[in-house]
Design a protein around this motif. Structure first.
Motif, PDB file in Angstrom:
ATOM      1  N   SER A 134       0.843  -1.296   0.072  1.00  0.00           N
ATOM      2  CA  SER A 134       0.024   0.066   0.013  1.00  0.00           C
ATOM      3  C   SER A 134       0.927   1.377   0.142  1.00  0.00           C
ATOM      4  O   SER A 134       0.641   2.260  -0.788  1.00  0.00           O
ATOM      5  N   ARG A 164      -4.448   2.250  -4.954  1.00  0.00           N
ATOM      6  CA  ARG A 164      -5.141   0.962  -4.966  1.00  0.00           C
ATOM      7  C   ARG A 164      -4.945  -0.073  -5.903  1.00  0.00           C
ATOM      8  O   ARG A 164      -4.975  -1.011  -5.733  1.00  0.00           O
ATOM      9  N   SER A 165      -4.989   0.489  -7.259  1.00  0.00           N
ATOM     10  CA  SER A 165      -4.799  -0.211  -8.412  1.00  0.00           C
ATOM     11  C   SER A 165      -3.395  -1.157  -8.422  1.00  0.00           C
ATOM     12  O   SER A 165      -3.293  -1.934  -8.955  1.00  0.00           O
ATOM     13  N   VAL A 194      -2.017  -2.244  -5.552  1.00  0.00           N
ATOM     14  CA  VAL A 194      -1.802  -3.020  -4.477  1.00  0.00           C
ATOM     15  C   VAL A 194      -1.993  -4.489  -4.672  1.00  0.00           C
ATOM     16  O   VAL A 194      -1.073  -5.479  -4.322  1.00  0.00           O
ATOM     17  N   THR A 205      -7.118  -1.544   4.386  1.00  0.00           N
ATOM     18  CA  THR A 205      -8.155  -1.636   3.778  1.00  0.00           C
ATOM     19  C   THR A 205      -9.120  -0.484   4.694  1.00  0.00           C
ATOM     20  O   THR A 205      -9.033  -0.207   5.822  1.00  0.00           O
ATOM     21  N   PRO A 210     -13.124   4.174   1.474  1.00  0.00           N
ATOM     22  CA  PRO A 210     -11.755   5.003   0.931  1.00  0.00           C
ATOM     23  C   PRO A 210     -11.920   6.202   0.772  1.00  0.00           C
ATOM     24  O   PRO A 210     -11.222   6.994   1.010  1.00  0.00           O
ATOM     25  N   GLN A 214      -4.868   4.817  -1.424  1.00  0.00           N
ATOM     26  CA  GLN A 214      -4.060   3.491  -1.400  1.00  0.00           C
ATOM     27  C   GLN A 214      -4.960   2.536  -0.790  1.00  0.00           C
ATOM     28  O   GLN A 214      -4.167   1.251  -0.547  1.00  0.00           O
ATOM     29  N   SER A 215      -5.949   2.802  -0.213  1.00  0.00           N
ATOM     30  CA  SER A 215      -6.731   1.833   0.638  1.00  0.00           C
ATOM     31  C   SER A 215      -7.491   1.040  -0.327  1.00  0.00           C
ATOM     32  O   SER A 215      -8.725   1.422  -1.124  1.00  0.00           O
ATOM     33  N   LEU A 216      -7.698  -0.239   0.050  1.00  0.00           N
ATOM     34  CA  LEU A 216      -8.580  -1.343  -0.711  1.00  0.00           C
ATOM     35  C   LEU A 216     -10.044  -1.308  -0.073  1.00  0.00           C
ATOM     36  O   LEU A 216      -9.902  -1.090   1.116  1.00  0.00           O
ATOM     37  N   ASP A 232     -12.899  -5.382  -2.588  1.00  0.00           N
ATOM     38  CA  ASP A 232     -11.950  -5.740  -3.213  1.00  0.00           C
ATOM     39  C   ASP A 232     -10.852  -6.452  -2.340  1.00  0.00           C
ATOM     40  O   ASP A 232      -9.827  -7.339  -2.961  1.00  0.00           O
TER      41      ASP A 232
END
Length: 340
Positions: free
Chosen positions: A271, A277-278, A280, A299, A303, A312-314, A318
């Motif tokens: 992260s 996030r794409s 990660v 996560t 987000p 940057q968090s899923l 996801d």
């Protein structure tokens, strides 16, 4: 300088061997495994003759000089892998752990929803920041003591061990029931903090500094280990380079290099490395393929509204999908997503 003892040598004889050098002003280190005992000497070892010591001590199999400045974390000093036990989970070779949760604990509903969801998806530890070191003094700094209490509440309900970052030694008493103390990139060379953490027995998740070399990283782990705490998990989280399209540059080669040089477990934080996030999921797959012992993933249940690091968090859906892929790839690499 290290000396490997012959097999089945009595511990009392090894202790007597150590005392010879301690009486000469050297500090001695001791490591043992299922079929080896190693004594390390720290000090001005240039005055010592390795061959002469080996030939005149019948309990010594062989001796060698360790040229690297890190001694106790060095695989030459301890050939066997270190396994770090955290509640029902274990970090180490052959196992794989998934630490998941929000960058910051924001409120009770948020952390409880995330904790339940990541547990259901198969995460083995829960992360969450109660104290947040932010570049801007105006950004959300965390809930502090309240955040720790909310993490403990989530741990009580889900059974997941918790990981949280210590940003100052003044906070240490609040971390009594936290399972893993995280030392962030900014504190990797906070040597006073590292010394104090060496005196406790808690698991320490040590992140690599923003622009630190591998040697500097291992020397920081050495500070902790010389205090008596060997429960150290190294975390590669990307370093600052000339690249600006990612938050940091993930040094994927750090994992096999660290494993070659040291006996400590190594995980990756995809992260913070990518900052998007794409990235990660692909960085997570790379971490598994390269031999990492686990990952640390941010996560969030929403987000877009996260108070820190939402980009940057899923989201929980996801993350659940990624866990399916993680379990498949971990099994392919003959590792175990271990909870026991």
């Amino acid at each position: 300088m290290i000396f490997v003892m012959k097999q089945n040598v009595e511990k009392s004889k090894v202790d007597a061997f150590r005392k010879i050098f301690e009486d000469k002003g050297f500090k001695t280190l001791y490591s043992f495994g299922t079929d080896y005992q190693v004594v390390g000497l720290v000090g001005n070892t240039s005055i010592l003759d390795v061959d002469q010591i080996t030939e005149t001590n019948v309990i010594v199999e062989y001796g060698k000089r360790i040229t690297e400045p890190f001694k106790m974390v060095n695989r030459k000093f301890q050939p066997e892998n270190t396994y770090v036990k955290v509640g029902p989970t274990t970090f180490g070779e052959g196992l794989f752990q998934v630490i998941a949760g929000p960058c910051s604990v924001e409120n009770e509903n948020q952390i409880m929803e995330i904790a339940r969801a990541v547990k259901l998806s198969g995460a083995t530890l829960l992360r969450g920041g109660a104290f947040k070191p932010r570049s801007s003094p105006y950004a959300f700094q965390g809930l502090h003591a309240e955040g720790i209490q909310l993490l403990l509440q989530a741990k009580k309900e889900t059974g997941l061990p918790i990981v949280s970052e210590l940003t100052s030694l003044s906070q240490f008493d609040l971390f009594e029931d936290v399972d893993v103390i995280q030392v962030g990139a900014r504190n990797m060379q906070n040597f006073d903090m590292l010394r104090e953490l060496g005196l406790c027995k808690k698991a320490i998740l040590l992140k690599r500094g923003l622009a630190s070399t591998i040697e500097e990283f291992l020397m920081s782990a050495e500070y902790i280990m010389t205090g008596g705490n060997s429960n150290i998990i190294l975390c590669e989280r990307g370093i600052r380079t000339i690249e600006t399209m990612t938050r940091n540059t993930l040094d994927i080669s750090a994992v096999p290099l660290l494993k070659k040089l040291s006996h400590l477990p190594v995980i990756i934080d995809p992260s913070h490395a990518g900052g998007m996030r794409s990235l990660v999921a692909p960085l997570t797959k790379a971490a598994i393929a390269i031999g990492a012992d686990g990952i640390l993933i941010e996560t969030h249940n929403n987000p877009a509204e996260a108070l820190s690091d939402g980009a940057q968090s899923l989201d929980l859906s996801d993350f659940s999908e990624l866990m399916v892929e993680i379990e498949r790839r971990v099994a392919f690499e003959n590792k175990k997503l271990d909870k026991s």
